[in-house]
Enzyme design. Structure first.
Site, PDB file in Angstrom:
ATOM      1  N   ASP A  33      10.383  15.318  11.900  1.00  0.00           N
ATOM      2  CA  ASP A  33      10.131  15.262  10.457  1.00  0.00           C
ATOM      3  C   ASP A  33       8.643  15.431  10.167  1.00  0.00           C
ATOM      4  O   ASP A  33       8.070  14.697   9.361  1.00  0.00           O
ATOM      5  CB  ASP A  33      10.644  13.946   9.871  1.00  0.00           C
TER       6      ASP A  33
ATOM      7  N   ILE B 240       0.821  -1.223   0.000  1.00  0.00           N
ATOM      8  CA  ILE B 240       0.000   0.000   0.000  1.00  0.00           C
ATOM      9  C   ILE B 240       0.849   1.265   0.000  1.00  0.00           C
ATOM     10  O   ILE B 240       0.309   2.368  -0.068  1.00  0.00           O
ATOM     11  CB  ILE B 240      -0.957   0.025   1.212  1.00  0.00           C
TER      12      ILE B 240
ATOM     13  N   GLY C  60      11.407   6.053   0.612  1.00  0.00           N
ATOM     14  CA  GLY C  60      12.851   5.950   0.695  1.00  0.00           C
ATOM     15  C   GLY C  60      13.335   4.973   1.751  1.00  0.00           C
ATOM     16  O   GLY C  60      14.424   4.426   1.649  1.00  0.00           O
TER      17      GLY C  60
ATOM     18  N   GLY D   8      11.547   2.177   2.833  1.00  0.00           N
ATOM     19  CA  GLY D   8      11.094   0.805   2.638  1.00  0.00           C
ATOM     20  C   GLY D   8       9.671   0.763   2.112  1.00  0.00           C
ATOM     21  O   GLY D   8       9.257   1.628   1.333  1.00  0.00           O
TER      22      GLY D   8
END
Length: 757
Positions: free
Chosen positions: A141, A17, A21, A23
């Site tokens: 992040d 789904i 970067g 995985g």
């Protein structure tokens, strides 16, 4: 992993789904509890090429996963389980049904979300951040792709702690064009960009960027180059959100601008304050009706590459705009999580089946189409994806595999697009890069030379891509020991970069850094020191004192100081770099360990071996834990330990250490490797100090013969070994043999000097 995989005998992967970067994310079934879950499979970490970071990554993964699993809040994604399967780290999380904010913006054609939705997202995220920040956890992040709105209206933050794992993986690879290897440029706080201390207020800044984008349809610094975006965050006041969207409530604009304050202390100090201000601003008149869209510009046919809309200059801005050289390049889509672009540029942005070549001198500029059919978009997209897969392998240090991918893509692009197409040349550039990183500098030089000549012919001598290839040529010339040619190449590229981009552009500073390195290898130590010091000062001013690029140059300054014999200053600089790297990169990062090693060397040079000895013991332990006991860097630290044992007069221990390291280096690196021969010489030194001159002579002679065989009889290292042998003969009372050998060495040195002249 495939859709037939059963992870740890429990989680059956059903369908892919998402892919990114770090995985893949799979919809899966927990067969023990008969429920559907999401399984995030991080990239494999058990490859031989990536052993330098494997142990650290696994440990940090476990730590961060435990932290994430301990978070229990309606606004934070639940982590059920974590572990490792077939070399891949994985997380099991609740399966979320909905769309992240990046997808919502895409669905809305990058028009702003309704005001009511913006306020609702702000309130729910503020509540989740207040919860996590109270527990001392900073996301680092936050971006639209990491904030999910579920079908029932719940807003959840994803990837707490896990974002840092991606940073840890990629930080060991070459840095991007801006030197930034963490975070996403459009959402990074000024202190994060500068390598400063990051706390909860950095998350608030990033969330301010998210709110700005979902409220206006564009990020606060909607510029075309990653470096320009970063400099905007650090130095430029953003346009007021209501200059994009007039119906935005004043209180919401004020809140967003407060979140985007440059100094952390000028922002709301915690998410509870943020939530309180959102609640205070919620009035019946404030939000637009739930289904009312934000201000949408009139529909118009979209050109292939739309020009940026004209915007008025902000009247509130008092800080300087980014310099002119920060405009005109690409970073990719803002809300897809792409980082700053690589050099050469990532080919996934702007791949086309036709292109415009540079006209020959004196000819009118006319579009030149490739003399071949335009390839299908599907083929272009497939090649771009494979190109990016090669880049990802390189970031993980898997250079051999990356090289195979880039060679295959280069061949297919040449067939589909032509040998001189920019995308073909981008792939060949990466082929050269992988050759350089796999110990084949001569082959890399040929590849870079081809790319440089082709780009000069097609794009022009001063095009950034042409200069990038020429700079890589200079680098591999240095690797080949051709330092005079490397110096000339760097000087030529530097002149072009300064003329076109200015003295403070990251590419200009990178080139000047490399020039300083080459000057030191040419023996021009004062010039090297001066140049490196100037670059360090410029990078400190532009990037910040603790930025990785700044620290790399300060490391070079310290090296030049040591070569000049200014060891007290070298020691102080190395210590400062080691401390800064420990804080910015972590104590186990290879760059931190390298700086600590140089601290040890400096202490030894200053006769402070009593202090150097415990430093080396700790370094050996850390290197062995991070890299393994037989890794060349571990053995290098053990060599330093042995040398300092000798300096303290502990020759029996020093000899034992040197013999052990020599045997390991012979097995790992080969009997004639320079490091092995250095260790063998150290064995001879120990034997001599213990009065065992006959045994020492055997070792010295063995080293001299090997160096003559590998390097040539007149190489300085071979001559030094013959001098050692002559000295040993003297100690054994064999004076005439020693004199003959000394004369032979003197004659070879004179012959070499005349040849060099």
């Amino acid at each position: 992993m495939t859709d037939t995989t059963l992870v740890q005998g429990r989680y059956r992967l059903l369908d892919l789904i998402g892919r990114g970067g770090m995985g893949e994310v799979w919809r899966a079934r927990d067969e023990s509890l008969d429920r559907q879950v999401a399984v995030k499979c991080l990239k494999p970490v058990n490859t031989r090429q990536d052993q330098s970071v494997t142990g650290v990554l696994r440990e940090r993964f476990r730590r961060e996963a435990r932290v994430a699993a301990g978070l229990q809040h309606r606004g934070v994604t639940v982590v059920h389980d974590f572990g490792e399967s077939d070399g891949a780290l994985f997380l099991v999380m609740e399966l979320l049904e909905g769309r992240n904010l990046s997808q919502l913006l895409e669905d809305n054609r990058h028009h702003p979300l309704p005001v009511a939705d913006v306020v609702e997202v702000a309130g729910q995220v503020a509540s989740a951040l207040a919860y996590t920040h109270r527990r001392g956890i900073v996301h680092r992040d936050l971006k639209p792709a990491n904030i999910m709105r579920l079908t029932d209206g719940t807003v959840k933050i994803c990837d707490f702690g896990i974002a840092r794992l991606g940073r840890d993986v990629t930080f060991t690879s070459r840095l991007t064009g801006t030197g930034i290897a963490m975070g996403t440029p459009h959402y990074m706080s000024p202190e994060q960009i500068s390598g400063g201390q990051v706390d909860r207020r950095s998350d608030l800044y990033s969330f301010g960027c998210v709110l700005y984008e979902i409220a206006t349809g564009v990020p606060p610094f909607d510029l075309d180059d990653a470096w320009a975006v970063l400099m905007g965050h650090r130095h430029t006041v953003p346009l007021p959100p209501r200059s994009h969207r007039e119906d935005l409530p004043a209180y919401l604009e004020r809140l967003i601008l407060d979140l985007l304050a440059k100094q952390p202390e000028a922002r709301p100090q915690d998410a509870r304050e943020l939530g309180r201000r959102i609640d205070e601003g919620r009035t019946p008149a404030a939000p637009a009706p739930s289904g009312a869209p934000g201000r949408v510009p009139p529909a118009a046919p979209a050109p292939t590459t739309p020009p940026p809309p004209a915007r008025p200059e902000p009247t509130v801005a008092r800080e300087p705009r980014p310099p002119s050289w920060t405009r005109g390049m690409t970073t990719g889509h803002k809300t897809t999580g792409t980082g700053p672009r690589l050099t050469p540029p990532d080919a996934s942005a702007g791949l086309t089946g036709e292109w415009i070549a540079r006209p020959a001198a004196g000819r009118a500029e006319e579009p030149v189409r490739a003399e071949r059919p335009t390839p299908s978009p599907e083929l272009i997209a497939t090649l771009a994806e494979r190109h990016n897969a090669g880049l990802s392998l390189g970031r993980l240090g898997r250079w051999t595999e990356a090289g195979a991918v880039h060679r295959a893509v280069a061949a297919e692009r040449e067939h589909a697009l032509g040998p001189d197409h920019p995308d073909t040349l981008a792939s060949r550039h990466e082929v050269g890069f992988t050759l350089s990183r796999t110990g084949r500098p001569a082959d890399a030089l040929r590849e870079f030379a081809h790319v440089a000549h082709a780009r000069e012919r097609v794009l022009g001598a001063d095009h950034p891509d042409t200069l990038a290839a020429r700079q890589e040529m200079a680098y591999v010339l240095g690797r080949l020991g051709r330092h005079h040619e490397a110096h000339q190449a760097y000087a030529s590229v530097l002149a072009a970069r300064e003329r076109l981009a200015g003295p403070d552009h990251p590419d200009t500073l990178r080139c000047r850094h490399n020039l300083a390195f080459t000057l030191s290898r040419l023996g021009l130590l004062e010039d090297a020191y001066r140049t490196a010091s100037e670059v360090a000062a410029a990078r400190t001013r532009v990037l910040g004192a603790n930025h990785p690029d700044t620290l790399v140059t300060r490391f070079e300054v310290a090296w030049a100081l040591g070569q000049l014999g200014r060891w007290p200053e070298a020691l102080q600089t190395y210590e400062e770099v080691a401390e800064a790297r420990s804080q910015a990169l972590g104590p186990d990062h290879p760059d931190t360990l390298a700086a600590r090693h140089e601290v040890g060397i400096s202490l030894g040079r200053l006769g402070r071996s009593t202090l150097a000895l415990p430093l080396y013991r700790d370094l050996v332990d850390d290197r062995a834990r991070v890299h393994g006991p037989d890794h060349p860097e571990t053995l290098r630290a053990r060599h330093g330990l042995g040398v300092n044992l000798g300096r303290l007069g502990r020759w029996e221990e020093a000899l034992a250490e040197s013999r052990d390291v020599c045997a390991l280096r012979a097995r790992v690196l080969g009997p004639d490797h320079p490091d092995t021969l250095v260790s063998r010489r150290e064995v001879a030194v120990g034997l001599g100090w213990l009065g065992r001159w006959a045994d020492a002579l055997t070792e010295y002679r063995s080293v001299a013969e090997a160096r003559e065989r590998v390097l040539g009889a007149d190489h300085p290292d071979a001559l030094a070994s013959r001098n050692d042998e002559a000295h040993c003969l003297e100690q054994l009372g064999r004076g005439p043999e020693a004199v003959r050998l000394y004369r032979r060495v003197a004659a070879l040195r004179q012959q070499r000097a005349l040849g060099g002249a």
